[in-house]
Write a protein that holds these residues in place. Structure first.
Motif, PDB file in Angstrom:
ATOM      1  N   GLY A 136      20.097  33.563  36.406  1.00  0.00           N
ATOM      2  CA  GLY A 136      20.345  32.186  36.846  1.00  0.00           C
ATOM      3  C   GLY A 136      21.488  31.475  36.176  1.00  0.00           C
ATOM      4  N   GLN A 137      22.209  32.157  35.281  1.00  0.00           N
ATOM      5  CA  GLN A 137      23.344  31.513  34.624  1.00  0.00           C
ATOM      6  C   GLN A 137      24.598  31.647  35.491  1.00  0.00           C
ATOM      7  OE1 GLN A 137      23.271  29.795  31.523  1.00  0.00           O
ATOM      8  NE2 GLN A 137      21.119  29.995  32.105  1.00  0.00           N
ATOM      9  N   PRO A 138      25.299  30.545  35.734  1.00  0.00           N
ATOM     10  CA  PRO A 138      26.555  30.662  36.482  1.00  0.00           C
ATOM     11  C   PRO A 138      27.613  31.368  35.645  1.00  0.00           C
ATOM     12  CG  PRO A 138      26.283  28.429  35.662  1.00  0.00           C
ATOM     13  CD  PRO A 138      25.012  29.157  35.336  1.00  0.00           C
ATOM     14  N   VAL A 139      28.613  31.894  36.316  1.00  0.00           N
ATOM     15  CA  VAL A 139      29.741  32.510  35.639  1.00  0.00           C
ATOM     16  C   VAL A 139      30.744  31.413  35.313  1.00  0.00           C
ATOM     17  CG1 VAL A 139      31.642  34.160  35.850  1.00  0.00           C
ATOM     18  CG2 VAL A 139      29.404  34.675  36.876  1.00  0.00           C
ATOM     19  N   THR A 140      30.977  31.191  34.031  1.00  0.00           N
ATOM     20  CA  THR A 140      31.941  30.151  33.657  1.00  0.00           C
ATOM     21  C   THR A 140      33.342  30.742  33.660  1.00  0.00           C
ATOM     22  OG1 THR A 140      31.624  30.606  31.304  1.00  0.00           O
ATOM     23  CG2 THR A 140      30.253  28.896  32.288  1.00  0.00           C
ATOM     24  N   MET A 141      34.279  29.962  34.154  1.00  0.00           N
ATOM     25  CA  MET A 141      35.651  30.441  34.294  1.00  0.00           C
ATOM     26  C   MET A 141      36.590  29.249  34.390  1.00  0.00           C
ATOM     27  SD  MET A 141      35.362  31.530  38.342  1.00  0.00           S
ATOM     28  CE  MET A 141      37.103  31.808  38.594  1.00  0.00           C
ATOM     29  N   PHE A 142      37.835  29.487  34.021  1.00  0.00           N
ATOM     30  CA  PHE A 142      38.864  28.501  34.293  1.00  0.00           C
ATOM     31  C   PHE A 142      39.263  28.597  35.761  1.00  0.00           C
ATOM     32  CE2 PHE A 142      40.380  28.676  29.652  1.00  0.00           C
ATOM     33  CZ  PHE A 142      39.724  27.499  29.347  1.00  0.00           C
ATOM     34  N   ILE A 143      39.587  27.461  36.363  1.00  0.00           N
ATOM     35  CA  ILE A 143      40.150  27.513  37.712  1.00  0.00           C
ATOM     36  C   ILE A 143      41.424  28.346  37.627  1.00  0.00           C
ATOM     37  CG2 ILE A 143      41.144  26.173  39.614  1.00  0.00           C
ATOM     38  CD1 ILE A 143      39.412  23.822  38.704  1.00  0.00           C
ATOM     39  N   PRO A 144      41.499  29.443  38.374  1.00  0.00           N
ATOM     40  CA  PRO A 144      42.588  30.405  38.150  1.00  0.00           C
ATOM     41  C   PRO A 144      43.881  30.021  38.847  1.00  0.00           C
ATOM     42  CG  PRO A 144      41.182  31.166  39.910  1.00  0.00           C
ATOM     43  CD  PRO A 144      40.562  29.883  39.419  1.00  0.00           C
ATOM     44  N   GLN A 145      44.947  30.648  38.423  1.00  0.00           N
ATOM     45  CA  GLN A 145      46.155  30.669  39.229  1.00  0.00           C
ATOM     46  C   GLN A 145      45.959  31.686  40.348  1.00  0.00           C
ATOM     47  OE1 GLN A 145      49.581  31.444  36.745  1.00  0.00           O
ATOM     48  NE2 GLN A 145      49.785  29.279  36.205  1.00  0.00           N
ATOM     49  N   VAL A 146      46.604  31.447  41.477  1.00  0.00           N
ATOM     50  CA  VAL A 146      46.505  32.353  42.618  1.00  0.00           C
ATOM     51  C   VAL A 146      47.908  32.808  43.014  1.00  0.00           C
ATOM     52  CG1 VAL A 146      45.650  32.710  44.966  1.00  0.00           C
ATOM     53  CG2 VAL A 146      44.453  31.116  43.431  1.00  0.00           C
ATOM     54  N   VAL A 147      48.145  34.095  42.919  1.00  0.00           N
ATOM     55  CA  VAL A 147      49.443  34.671  43.268  1.00  0.00           C
ATOM     56  C   VAL A 147      49.400  35.125  44.722  1.00  0.00           C
ATOM     57  CG1 VAL A 147      51.088  36.529  42.805  1.00  0.00           C
ATOM     58  CG2 VAL A 147      49.884  35.408  40.907  1.00  0.00           C
ATOM     59  N   GLY A 148      50.326  34.652  45.526  1.00  0.00           N
ATOM     60  CA  GLY A 148      50.402  35.060  46.922  1.00  0.00           C
ATOM     61  C   GLY A 148      51.265  36.295  47.078  1.00  0.00           C
ATOM     62  N   PHE A 149      50.748  37.293  47.779  1.00  0.00           N
ATOM     63  CA  PHE A 149      51.492  38.529  48.003  1.00  0.00           C
ATOM     64  C   PHE A 149      51.703  38.675  49.506  1.00  0.00           C
ATOM     65  CE2 PHE A 149      52.342  42.759  45.832  1.00  0.00           C
ATOM     66  CZ  PHE A 149      53.050  43.297  46.907  1.00  0.00           C
ATOM     67  N   GLU A 150      52.945  38.476  49.938  1.00  0.00           N
ATOM     68  CA  GLU A 150      53.252  38.540  51.360  1.00  0.00           C
ATOM     69  C   GLU A 150      53.552  39.976  51.780  1.00  0.00           C
ATOM     70  OE1 GLU A 150      56.102  36.345  54.678  1.00  0.00           O
ATOM     71  OE2 GLU A 150      56.712  36.362  52.570  1.00  0.00           O
ATOM     72  N   LEU A 151      52.873  40.411  52.827  1.00  0.00           N
ATOM     73  CA  LEU A 151      53.112  41.725  53.401  1.00  0.00           C
ATOM     74  C   LEU A 151      53.758  41.562  54.764  1.00  0.00           C
ATOM     75  CD1 LEU A 151      49.690  43.403  52.515  1.00  0.00           C
ATOM     76  CD2 LEU A 151      51.865  43.717  51.330  1.00  0.00           C
ATOM     77  N   THR A 152      54.850  42.269  54.970  1.00  0.00           N
ATOM     78  CA  THR A 152      55.544  42.220  56.252  1.00  0.00           C
ATOM     79  C   THR A 152      55.755  43.646  56.760  1.00  0.00           C
ATOM     80  OG1 THR A 152      57.736  42.271  55.192  1.00  0.00           O
ATOM     81  CG2 THR A 152      56.763  40.100  55.608  1.00  0.00           C
ATOM     82  N   GLY A 153      56.096  43.769  58.034  1.00  0.00           N
ATOM     83  CA  GLY A 153      56.427  45.066  58.584  1.00  0.00           C
ATOM     84  C   GLY A 153      55.228  45.971  58.779  1.00  0.00           C
ATOM     85  N   LYS A 154      55.508  47.280  58.835  1.00  0.00           N
ATOM     86  CA  LYS A 154      54.494  48.272  59.164  1.00  0.00           C
ATOM     87  C   LYS A 154      54.800  49.567  58.414  1.00  0.00           C
ATOM     88  CE  LYS A 154      52.338  50.112  63.392  1.00  0.00           C
ATOM     89  NZ  LYS A 154      52.461  50.149  64.873  1.00  0.00           N
ATOM     90  N   LEU A 155      53.760  50.279  57.970  1.00  0.00           N
ATOM     91  CA  LEU A 155      53.951  51.529  57.237  1.00  0.00           C
ATOM     92  C   LEU A 155      54.651  52.570  58.110  1.00  0.00           C
ATOM     93  CD1 LEU A 155      50.497  51.933  55.425  1.00  0.00           C
ATOM     94  CD2 LEU A 155      52.684  51.411  54.332  1.00  0.00           C
ATOM     95  N   SER A 156      55.474  53.407  57.476  1.00  0.00           N
ATOM     96  CA  SER A 156      56.177  54.464  58.187  1.00  0.00           C
ATOM     97  C   SER A 156      55.221  55.605  58.525  1.00  0.00           C
ATOM     98  CB  SER A 156      57.323  54.995  57.327  1.00  0.00           C
ATOM     99  OG  SER A 156      56.794  55.724  56.224  1.00  0.00           O
ATOM    100  N   GLN A 157      55.708  56.588  59.258  1.00  0.00           N
ATOM    101  CA  GLN A 157      54.892  57.732  59.676  1.00  0.00           C
ATOM    102  C   GLN A 157      54.382  58.552  58.492  1.00  0.00           C
ATOM    103  OE1 GLN A 157      53.695  59.206  62.547  1.00  0.00           O
ATOM    104  NE2 GLN A 157      54.235  57.377  63.712  1.00  0.00           N
ATOM    105  N   THR A 158      55.146  58.587  57.412  1.00  0.00           N
ATOM    106  CA  THR A 158      54.767  59.465  56.293  1.00  0.00           C
ATOM    107  C   THR A 158      54.074  58.737  55.144  1.00  0.00           C
ATOM    108  OG1 THR A 158      56.990  59.189  55.373  1.00  0.00           O
ATOM    109  CG2 THR A 158      56.617  61.110  56.772  1.00  0.00           C
ATOM    110  N   ALA A 159      53.941  57.428  55.257  1.00  0.00           N
ATOM    111  CA  ALA A 159      53.313  56.657  54.175  1.00  0.00           C
ATOM    112  C   ALA A 159      51.846  56.391  54.492  1.00  0.00           C
ATOM    113  CB  ALA A 159      54.052  55.335  53.975  1.00  0.00           C
ATOM    114  N   THR A 160      51.011  56.482  53.473  1.00  0.00           N
ATOM    115  CA  THR A 160      49.574  56.233  53.626  1.00  0.00           C
ATOM    116  C   THR A 160      49.184  54.951  52.887  1.00  0.00           C
ATOM    117  OG1 THR A 160      48.940  57.401  51.608  1.00  0.00           O
ATOM    118  CG2 THR A 160      49.182  58.728  53.617  1.00  0.00           C
ATOM    119  N   ALA A 161      47.935  54.539  53.108  1.00  0.00           N
ATOM    120  CA  ALA A 161      47.414  53.366  52.390  1.00  0.00           C
ATOM    121  C   ALA A 161      47.413  53.618  50.885  1.00  0.00           C
ATOM    122  CB  ALA A 161      46.004  53.046  52.875  1.00  0.00           C
TER     123      ALA A 161
END
Length: 886
Positions: free
Chosen positions: A236-261
């Motif tokens: 029943g104890q909450p997790v205490t934490m600082f309000i975090p920074q949030v880094v945005g990571f923009e993804l564009t385009g599409k993976l090529s034929q030879t690239a995997t996840a």
């Protein structure tokens, strides 16, 4: 619950009404739309738990007025909807709860107060080892060996299943915890019956495995914590934490034929490690996410601890709903998720307003190339075209000859081992086995290799450990499972195997050749971790790669290979076969996945997920308020954390004339501090087990012995690759006992210091405690008598774990270090802790032979007032126990 902002509203789905705390109702006074997706989840959590105690109106305003670039300095209390455990970390957590029940009785309280208050699920997935491989009966035999080895642990979990409320266990042989979570356990939107109606709110989770963020790929906010912190959350104890920074990571385009996840995630890991996101949230956005399946997203989110972030989250969108339907989720719940997310401004559609972020970076998916990462860290990405060149540089540095071979005879077959030979090729881990695209890619490649007559090299230990039984279903349906079998990739188990160090033994002849000739051989695995000494004690270099690349390296048999120029072998008609000849196209993969991955597979495999087989059901377990500890058990022992505890809190004591038990460099991981893999026959833990009648063949792993503090104390700093700077040139679990200047094991020295009444500390460099969320990396040092760790920096989870066990984490001031301060480690250290407070500078006095040599300032890495309370109580569990005992 309070509602100071008047945000409670109703939504209707299929004529059923749900109450929610609507974020958009605050839009008149606050620009809620600017907040990142993850910050909106935190905001809703605070709105719903406002009580003028742990959550106040001011806390909610702090989120609403969040300043993206500001250093985190405001503490909030986050209450997760559920807790997720795996057995390596889950067993000691339930051991602690059982011990807390005993302690509650000793303090005159009710043992039934020690009970999970929120949903807790434990998936047994970390105990299966690759003892048997390369044969059709490997799965059956490994599963039988697993249950035989772990009967005591599993019987204990059966006791917990019957005696604790809100506690469910997924039996062994089902799958990897994070894939089971993704495919079945996660709700995305939770519902709860209250007196005034049914409430709907985001599914949130904390887990005792560092890869818990994998669920972020489904839009569920969750992250890894230490088992100690998870236990407090259960109570029943909450997790205490600082309000975090949030880094945005923009993804564009599409993976090529030879690239995997996999290639994508190794690229993202490298980028974010360079950026520096430890302790931050990472949030993915941009048009590129439309081209990523939920499995692709989960692959990226899974590696959050490898790139150092608390989480790596994607928003809910149409792809989320598509995945939920594919995995057989209830249609009404899918509609609720869509309705709720849209009502809250949490549903992503192309062209949406981009949130405000603390920082941003971007990646064009089309630029991602095939790669591996290694040989010691997951962020050290190597383009596949440069892997051979990189190996040559490593061997030059190690002064190893790549041309010299050693002849080995195994089963009457002659073979040659060299530096760079691949000893282990494992399709394993939650990271990639959850992704049908890369699993099908590996199987299609195996099929093409079979057709051309290619075979895995005979010295390679090959294994396939799917993340769930659904993987087997779709590979069998497509007729591809036998193709992997023919290359030696038979299924060895459903669980976390090679990635956690459960790779099992190599052939004795191969192991002997490696050790007698000091060969640097390699493992290639589709995992997320490759730290020193983790994968196998005989394997010095480990590389992460996609499942098809694991197959490719099994065919090549060495890392000393250029796939663009060198053939994998000759076909039956004598033509050279290159990797490009057997690499499947995206269209081939998509056709198999669309045709053979069906919702019925998920519903069939998960309909009796908690039942278990006959062996599981037959395990002895009796429901009781207190667990009946067996003093003869070598797996489950009552821990001493609460011995002699009383209700009054003792004052914080200063550190006086402490000795340094170990002095360490940079990037010391929790694997170095508390290894999870094989128990070395010459270790302190092995001596204990032998003294207690355990045959070496039944040692099992350190991870499986985490319910026994006697083993785990001896396992602390027992990694064979540990470099203790007090003994330059020596590796392993050794140190100097300074009163007599004698070299001995770390465990023996610690016990002597405890008997002498001498306090102890640890000195370290940067990134101390990187890697897994391993609470024994804090519990072990506590039981060895460590009072403080002074390091240049700490990994997020480990810092929290140290505080949770009453060990003080201190940071050298910027620009200072062991080297800069010219600390030798043989001195005595005193630390003034009078009036200790969060982030306070403390004075460290260093002396030798009775004279003060120097003093320096170190910074307390206790960040929040709540963390200070935990530390002052001697640990988080003592704090909770005192509160529950009144």
């Amino acid at each position: 619950m309070l509602d100071s902002f008047g945000s409670k509203q109703n939504i209707t789905v299929d004529q059923k009404s749900y109450t929610l705390f609507n974020l958009n109702s605050l839009a008149k006074s606050f620009d809620v739309g600017r907040l990142p997706y993850s910050m909106k989840i935190l905001l809703e959590n605070l709105l719903r738990h406002e009580n003028n105690d742990t959550v106040t109106k001011q806390d909610i305003k702090a989120i609403l007025n969040w300043k993206p670039q500001a250093d985190p300095d405001y503490e909030i209390a986050f209450t997760p909807a559920r807790v997720l455990l795996q057995d390596f970390t889950g067993v000691p957590a339930i051991v602690d709860l059982a011990a807390m029940r005993d302690a509650m009785v000793d303090l005159g309280g009710d043992p039934n107060k020690i009970n999970p208050l929120s949903q807790v699920d434990l998936v047994i997935d970390h105990s299966v080892m690759v003892d048997v491989y390369g044969s059709a009966d490997a799965l059956e035999k490994n599963t039988s060996i697993e249950i035989s080895r772990n009967r005591e642990r599993y019987a204990f979990l059966r006791w917990g299943q019957q005696s604790l409320s809100n506690f469910r266990v997924v039996p062994p042989g089902t799958g990897i915890v994070h894939q089971v979570n993704l495919e079945y356990l996660a709700k995305v939107i939770f519902t709860q019956n209250n007196a005034d109606g049914v409430y709907a709110f985001p599914d949130t989770v904390i887990g005792t495995d560092s890869h818990t963020p994998m669920i972020n790929g489904l839009g569920v906010l969750g992250w890894g914590v230490g088992g100690i912190e998870a236990e407090a959350a259960m109570l029943g104890q909450p997790v205490t934490m600082f309000i975090p920074q949030v880094v945005g990571f923009e993804l564009t385009g599409k993976l090529s034929q030879t690239a995997t996840a996999t290639d994508l995630v190794l690229t993202v890991t490298e980028m974010l490690r360079k950026k520096g996101v430890v302790g931050k949230f990472v949030e993915f956005f941009g048009d590129g996410i439309e081209h990523l399946t939920i499995a692709d997203r989960a692959t990226i989110s899974n590696m959050s601890p490898e790139y150092g972030a608390t989480c790596g989250i994607f928003p809910i969108d149409q792809e989320t709903l598509k995945y939920l339907r594919l995995t057989g989720r209830d249609e009404h719940n899918v509609k609720l998720i869509e309705t709720y997310a849209k009502a809250q401004g949490m549903f992503h559609t192309p062209g949406d307003r981009v949130a405000e972020y603390s920082d941003r970076l971007s990646l064009d998916l089309a630029t991602v190339e095939a790669c591996i990462a290694g040989p010691k860290r997951p962020q050290d990405r190597i383009p596949i075209t440069k892997a051979k060149e990189d190996l040559h540089a490593d061997m030059l540095e190690l002064k190893k000859d790549l041309t010299k071979g050693v002849e080995v005879v195994v089963d009457k077959q002659k073979m040659e081992l060299k530096n760079g030979s691949v000893a282990i090729a494992a399709i394993t881990s939650c990271t990639n086995t959850s992704n049908p695209d890369v699993m099908v890619a590996a199987a299609l490649m195996a099929q093409k290799a079979n057709a051309l007559g290619l075979k895995s090299k005979p010295w390679v230990k090959t294994s396939l450990a799917p993340g769930s039984k659904v993987v087997t279903e779709y590979l069998e349906s497509a007729g591809l499972l036998k193709a992997l079998d023919r290359l030696g990739f038979f299924i060895v188990g459903y669980g976390c195997t090679t990635c956690i160090g459960n790779s099992g033994p190599l052939k004795p002849e191969i192991s002997k050749a490696i050790n007698e000739n000091s060969l640097v051989v390699a493992a290639v695995l589709s995992g997320n971790r490759n730290f020193e000494g983790r994968i196998h004690p005989d394997v010095q270099s480990s590389y992460l790669g996609s499942p098809p690349l694991v197959v490719a390296y099994a065919l090549a048999g060495t890392i000393d290979f250029d796939f663009s120029k060198e053939p994998l072998g000759n076909s039956s008609d004598g033509k050279q076969v290159f990797l490009r000849d057997i690499w499947p196209t995206k269209d081939e993969i998509a056709e198999v996945v669309s045709k053979h991955l069906q919702a019925k597979m998920f519903t069939d495999k998960y309909k009796s997920v908690f039942a278990g087989n006959e062996e599981w059901v037959s395990l002895p377990a009796t429901k009781s308020e207190q667990f009946a500890w067996d003093p003869k058990s070598t797996y489950v022992r009552k821990p001493p954390y609460f011995a002699g505890m009383h209700k009054k809190v003792d004052p914080i004591r200063n550190v006086k004339d402490a000795r340094v038990l170990v002095m360490l460099g940079d990037s010391v991981t929790t694997d170095h501090i508390s290894p999870a893999g094989a128990i070395n026959a010459n270790s302190s833990a092995a001596k204990y087990l032998i003294d207690h009648g355990v045959d070496p063949k039944d040692f099992n792993s350190y991870g499986s012995r985490r319910g026994n503090h006697e083993v785990m104390m001896r396992a602390t700093f027992a990694n064979m690759r540990l470099k203790n700077l007090l003994l330059p040139g020596t590796i392993g679990a050794f140190t100097v006992y300074f009163p007599t200047n004698t070299q001995m094991t770390i465990f023996d020295a610690a016990m002597k210091y405890i008997n002498d009444g001498t306090q102890q500390i640890i000195l370290a460099g940067k990134e101390y405690g990187a890697g897994s969320s391993r609470d024994w990396a804090a519990k072990g040092p506590k039981l060895l008598g460590i009072d403080a760790v002074i390091a240049e920096s700490f990994e997020r989870i480990h810092r929290s774990n140290l505080i949770g066990m009453g060990i003080l984490p201190l940071r050298f001031k910027d620009g200072e270090s062991i080297e800069k301060l010219e600390l030798k480690g043989n001195e005595k250290y005193s630390i003034d802790l009078n009036n200790l407070r969060p982030l306070q500078e403390v004075t460290v006095t260093v002396s030798s032979e009775g004279a003060v040599n120097k003093t320096f300032k170190a910074i307390s890495c206790i960040y929040t007032p709540k963390e200070f309370e935990y530390f002052a109580n001697g640990g988080i569990l003592q704090y909770v126990l005192r509160r529950l005992a009144g």
